[in-house]
Design a protein around this motif. Structure first.
Motif, PDB file in Angstrom:
ATOM      1  N   ARG A  37       0.834  -1.200   0.000  1.00  0.00           N
ATOM      2  CA  ARG A  37       0.000   0.000   0.000  1.00  0.00           C
ATOM      3  C   ARG A  37       0.872   1.255   0.000  1.00  0.00           C
ATOM      4  NH1 ARG A  37      -5.728  -0.827  -0.057  1.00  0.00           N
ATOM      5  NH2 ARG A  37      -5.511   1.411  -0.427  1.00  0.00           N
ATOM      6  N   LYS A  38       1.152   1.760  -1.186  1.00  0.00           N
ATOM      7  CA  LYS A  38       1.964   2.974  -1.304  1.00  0.00           C
ATOM      8  C   LYS A  38       1.166   4.227  -0.956  1.00  0.00           C
ATOM      9  CE  LYS A  38       5.274   0.389  -2.796  1.00  0.00           C
ATOM     10  NZ  LYS A  38       6.349  -0.010  -1.848  1.00  0.00           N
ATOM     11  N   ASP A  39      -0.154   4.083  -0.817  1.00  0.00           N
ATOM     12  CA  ASP A  39      -1.015   5.225  -0.512  1.00  0.00           C
ATOM     13  C   ASP A  39      -1.301   5.347   0.981  1.00  0.00           C
ATOM     14  OD1 ASP A  39      -2.482   2.894  -0.356  1.00  0.00           O
ATOM     15  OD2 ASP A  39      -4.115   3.551  -1.662  1.00  0.00           O
ATOM     16  N   VAL A  40      -0.517   4.669   1.802  1.00  0.00           N
ATOM     17  CA  VAL A  40      -0.708   4.687   3.255  1.00  0.00           C
ATOM     18  C   VAL A  40       0.492   5.350   3.918  1.00  0.00           C
ATOM     19  CG1 VAL A  40      -0.796   3.222   5.328  1.00  0.00           C
ATOM     20  CG2 VAL A  40      -2.227   2.688   3.340  1.00  0.00           C
ATOM     21  N   GLY A  41       0.215   6.219   4.869  1.00  0.00           N
ATOM     22  CA  GLY A  41       1.272   6.835   5.664  1.00  0.00           C
ATOM     23  C   GLY A  41       1.111   6.466   7.127  1.00  0.00           C
ATOM     24  N   ILE A  42       2.217   6.144   7.793  1.00  0.00           N
ATOM     25  CA  ILE A  42       2.178   5.733   9.202  1.00  0.00           C
ATOM     26  C   ILE A  42       3.008   6.730  10.007  1.00  0.00           C
ATOM     27  CG2 ILE A  42       2.713   3.916  10.864  1.00  0.00           C
ATOM     28  CD1 ILE A  42       2.512   1.953   8.431  1.00  0.00           C
ATOM     29  N   PHE A  43       2.350   7.490  10.850  1.00  0.00           N
ATOM     30  CA  PHE A  43       3.038   8.459  11.688  1.00  0.00           C
ATOM     31  C   PHE A  43       3.768   7.740  12.819  1.00  0.00           C
ATOM     32  CE2 PHE A  43      -0.118  10.924   9.550  1.00  0.00           C
ATOM     33  CZ  PHE A  43       0.341  12.228   9.514  1.00  0.00           C
ATOM     34  N   ASN A  44       4.794   8.372  13.342  1.00  0.00           N
ATOM     35  CA  ASN A  44       5.426   7.856  14.545  1.00  0.00           C
ATOM     36  C   ASN A  44       4.432   7.883  15.700  1.00  0.00           C
ATOM     37  OD1 ASN A  44       7.791   7.536  13.154  1.00  0.00           O
ATOM     38  ND2 ASN A  44       9.003   8.886  14.441  1.00  0.00           N
ATOM     39  N   SER A 104      -1.116  26.273   6.987  1.00  0.00           N
ATOM     40  CA  SER A 104       0.269  25.911   7.306  1.00  0.00           C
ATOM     41  C   SER A 104       0.323  24.467   7.774  1.00  0.00           C
ATOM     42  CB  SER A 104       0.821  26.838   8.390  1.00  0.00           C
ATOM     43  OG  SER A 104       2.166  26.514   8.690  1.00  0.00           O
ATOM     44  N   LEU A 105       1.274  23.721   7.233  1.00  0.00           N
ATOM     45  CA  LEU A 105       1.463  22.318   7.575  1.00  0.00           C
ATOM     46  C   LEU A 105       2.913  22.079   7.992  1.00  0.00           C
ATOM     47  CD1 LEU A 105      -0.339  20.653   4.519  1.00  0.00           C
ATOM     48  CD2 LEU A 105      -1.206  20.697   6.875  1.00  0.00           C
ATOM     49  N   SER A 106       3.116  21.094   8.883  1.00  0.00           N
ATOM     50  CA  SER A 106       4.468  20.760   9.321  1.00  0.00           C
ATOM     51  C   SER A 106       4.677  19.253   9.347  1.00  0.00           C
ATOM     52  CB  SER A 106       4.740  21.325  10.719  1.00  0.00           C
ATOM     53  OG  SER A 106       4.760  22.732  10.695  1.00  0.00           O
ATOM     54  N   SER A 107       5.904  18.863   9.065  1.00  0.00           N
ATOM     55  CA  SER A 107       6.335  17.476   9.183  1.00  0.00           C
ATOM     56  C   SER A 107       7.607  17.444  10.026  1.00  0.00           C
ATOM     57  CB  SER A 107       6.620  16.871   7.804  1.00  0.00           C
ATOM     58  OG  SER A 107       7.156  15.567   7.921  1.00  0.00           O
ATOM     59  N   ARG A 108       7.687  16.494  10.957  1.00  0.00           N
ATOM     60  CA  ARG A 108       8.876  16.425  11.800  1.00  0.00           C
ATOM     61  C   ARG A 108      10.083  15.870  11.055  1.00  0.00           C
ATOM     62  NH1 ARG A 108      10.366  11.762  14.342  1.00  0.00           N
ATOM     63  NH2 ARG A 108      11.246  12.995  16.032  1.00  0.00           N
ATOM     64  N   LEU A 109       9.854  15.174   9.921  1.00  0.00           N
ATOM     65  CA  LEU A 109      10.983  14.643   9.144  1.00  0.00           C
ATOM     66  C   LEU A 109      10.557  14.371   7.708  1.00  0.00           C
ATOM     67  CD1 LEU A 109      13.896  13.611   9.063  1.00  0.00           C
ATOM     68  CD2 LEU A 109      13.052  11.372   9.753  1.00  0.00           C
ATOM     69  N   LEU A 176       5.378  14.344   1.033  1.00  0.00           N
ATOM     70  CA  LEU A 176       6.554  14.768   0.266  1.00  0.00           C
ATOM     71  C   LEU A 176       7.715  13.841   0.585  1.00  0.00           C
ATOM     72  CD1 LEU A 176       6.634  18.687   0.598  1.00  0.00           C
ATOM     73  CD2 LEU A 176       5.632  17.307  -1.236  1.00  0.00           C
ATOM     74  N   GLY A 177       8.482  13.503  -0.449  1.00  0.00           N
ATOM     75  CA  GLY A 177       9.636  12.642  -0.233  1.00  0.00           C
ATOM     76  C   GLY A 177       9.246  11.193  -0.065  1.00  0.00           C
ATOM     77  N   GLY A 178      10.175  10.413   0.491  1.00  0.00           N
ATOM     78  CA  GLY A 178       9.970   8.976   0.615  1.00  0.00           C
ATOM     79  C   GLY A 178       9.770   8.514   2.039  1.00  0.00           C
ATOM     80  N   ARG A 179       9.668   7.201   2.181  1.00  0.00           N
ATOM     81  CA  ARG A 179       9.620   6.508   3.474  1.00  0.00           C
ATOM     82  C   ARG A 179       8.403   6.888   4.319  1.00  0.00           C
ATOM     83  NH1 ARG A 179      14.765   8.156   2.132  1.00  0.00           N
ATOM     84  NH2 ARG A 179      16.224   6.426   1.778  1.00  0.00           N
ATOM     85  N   ARG A 180       7.254   7.051   3.668  1.00  0.00           N
ATOM     86  CA  ARG A 180       6.053   7.450   4.412  1.00  0.00           C
ATOM     87  C   ARG A 180       5.495   6.307   5.252  1.00  0.00           C
ATOM     88  NH1 ARG A 180       5.786  10.566  -0.168  1.00  0.00           N
ATOM     89  NH2 ARG A 180       4.358   9.249  -1.344  1.00  0.00           N
ATOM     90  N   HIS A 181       5.901   5.072   4.964  1.00  0.00           N
ATOM     91  CA  HIS A 181       5.535   3.968   5.853  1.00  0.00           C
ATOM     92  C   HIS A 181       6.268   4.055   7.189  1.00  0.00           C
ATOM     93  CE1 HIS A 181       4.090   1.052   2.448  1.00  0.00           C
ATOM     94  NE2 HIS A 181       3.149   1.883   2.845  1.00  0.00           N
ATOM     95  N   MET A 182       7.285   4.881   7.249  1.00  0.00           N
ATOM     96  CA  MET A 182       8.126   4.949   8.450  1.00  0.00           C
ATOM     97  C   MET A 182       8.107   6.326   9.095  1.00  0.00           C
ATOM     98  SD  MET A 182      11.182   2.690   6.808  1.00  0.00           S
ATOM     99  CE  MET A 182      10.696   1.259   5.811  1.00  0.00           C
ATOM    100  N   GLY A 183       7.015   7.064   8.838  1.00  0.00           N
ATOM    101  CA  GLY A 183       6.806   8.325   9.525  1.00  0.00           C
ATOM    102  C   GLY A 183       7.374   9.542   8.849  1.00  0.00           C
ATOM    103  N   CYS A 184       7.940   9.397   7.647  1.00  0.00           N
ATOM    104  CA  CYS A 184       8.566  10.536   6.971  1.00  0.00           C
ATOM    105  C   CYS A 184       7.613  11.167   5.958  1.00  0.00           C
ATOM    106  CB  CYS A 184       9.830  10.088   6.242  1.00  0.00           C
ATOM    107  SG  CYS A 184      11.071   9.326   7.302  1.00  0.00           S
TER     108      CYS A 184
END
Length: 209
Positions: A37-44, A104-109, A176-184
């Motif tokens: 599932r590339k359309d899923v994001g998992i936050f820390n 305004s939006l923010s991402s920790r990584l 934005l960017g990669g590794r959204r399964h890992m909180g990025c």
């Protein structure tokens, strides 16, 4: 594509502060179809206290961003006990939240391949925004190092401001960017704190959400 956030209550003790990879591994063990599932994001995980290299989960939360049609995939997590490194985290019944469209939006990584310095990272952000046909004022935060399968990955905290409603939703939906399964590369509304003088400090990028 209609996206939602599933927020599970999470109860547990200590887990590594850098736990994106081991959390994704634990979830994949429970949900065999998650890898595809590339359309899923998992936050820390969001916990109650961070100290040193550990996060105390306590009465925390796990947030997962997914399409509405993927909701049944995650229902087996209700009541599941996840082994996250040497700790255990137990999940409860999730609540469902639609995405809002803050300015305004923010991402920790946020991470991009080969973007290991400020200038290269900023250029990568601008390219990613152009691909989404979005405009934003870019605020790059602190540099972070993430461990994934024994390898070090470099990224930065990121805040995007002056967003249109369309851009705000697109950035949350696609990341934005990669590794959204890992909180990025996952974004939440920015929480702002006004400090002495004219500076406005982003605090969302520093939280464990």
């Amino acid at each position: 594509m209609s996206m939602i956030d599933l927020v599970f209550p999470a109860r547990g003790g200590g887990v590594p502060l850098d736990h994106g990879y081991v959390l994704f591994s634990a979830l994949s063990h429970r949900l065999p179809g998650l890898h595809e599932r590339k359309d899923v994001g998992i936050f820390n995980l969001r916990g109650t206290q961070a100290r040193g290299k550990s996060l105390h989960v306590g009465h925390g939360t796990l947030r997962i961003r997914c399409p509405t049609e993927a909701l049944p995939l995650f229902l087996p997590l209700n009541g599941a006990a996840l082994a996250v490194s040497d700790g255990e985290v137990t999940l409860g019944a999730p609540r469902v939240f639609p995405l809002d469209a803050p300015v305004s939006l923010s991402s920790r990584l946020v991470t991009f391949k080969h973007a290991i310095d400020d200038a290269t990272f900023r250029a990568s952000v601008q390219r990613a925004l152009a691909e989404l046909e979005c405009e934003a004022t870019v605020h790059v935060g602190r540099r972070r190092v993430l461990a994934i399968a024994g390898k070090k990955v470099i990224g930065y905290a990121l805040t995007l401001s002056h967003l249109s409603a369309r851009a705000s939703l697109l950035i949350q939906e696609h990341g934005l960017g990669g590794r959204r399964h890992m909180g990025c590369g996952l974004f939440l509304p920015t929480r702002l704190r006004v400090t002495a003088g004219p500076r406005i400090e982003d605090t969302q990028a520093e939280c464990f959400a």
